[in-house]
Design an enzyme around this catalytic site. Sequence first.
Site, short mmCIF file in Angstrom:
data_model
loop_
_atom_site.label_atom_id
_atom_site.label_comp_id
_atom_site.label_asym_id
_atom_site.label_seq_id
_atom_site.Cartn_x
_atom_site.Cartn_y
_atom_site.Cartn_z
CE LYS A 77 -4.33 -1.05 0.19
NZ LYS A 77 -5.04 -1.34 0.89
NE ARG B 297 -8.11 -7.48 -1.50
CZ ARG B 297 -7.57 -7.42 -2.99
NH1 ARG B 297 -6.46 -6.06 -2.53
NH2 ARG B 297 -8.31 -6.91 -3.84
#
Length: 270
Positions: A205, A239
Amino acid sequence: MAIVNRTPDSFYDKGATFGLDTALQRCDEVIAAGAGIIDVGGVKAGPGEAVDAQEEIDRVVPIVTAVHRRHPSALISVDTWRASVAQEAIAAGAGLINDTWAGWDPELVEVAGHNRVGYVCSHTGGAVPRTRPHRVHYDDVVAEVIAETTRQAERAASLGCPEALTFIDPTHDFGKNTFHGLELLRRVEELVATGWPVLMALSNKDFVGETLDRPVGERLAGTLAATAWCAARGVAAFRAHEVTETIDVIRMTAAIAGDMAPLHTTRGLA
């Protein structure tokens, strides 16, 4: 939770699993590696080419159908904010709906509940799907995330979603800046203390990239450090793009804590 993107423009894999055959191969590989959930997405999360509901269905449903046929015991998740897509995916074999955009379509959780499948409750601060955050502010980001996601979780469970598969996800980078992302990790035990299983989507991210000043392709070490921190504090699922490395971190953390035995021991025992 292994990421399988049926998109040509993913920020990370750049369309590597857009083709049906390559997506199915990816599913086979991550299941063999030990992934507990396969998360299939048909629309890039960030800004990009418009994808209508029918196109999303055409991307998602064939892979769900194929994986369900080849791996009937696998838990298949679909990353969507549209109720119509979720309904088709559930009919094809999906057992979890990953609502990354926090109930933007209010009928989505109703579809999940009616079909008795799992549901991921996210927090985006009210962001419109496929938009980036801009000068977002929270008096207490952790308190707001907990309030919003637990409210969603209680409703999902009341509609029929199994509590064990009703996850709360603080949803890093969605409606948040890097400082918010770090604060959520720093206080992750408060999320775990809600009693709902916590899902973390940390993989590569922007908050990792900005913290370390690393481009997308160089964020694995930072991702795994954040994963280890959260695994040690009771986060239930991760995830991930790099499945094998993530599973190694989870297993090593569990072994240090005494929650699992080493998988293969010979040193000093012969």
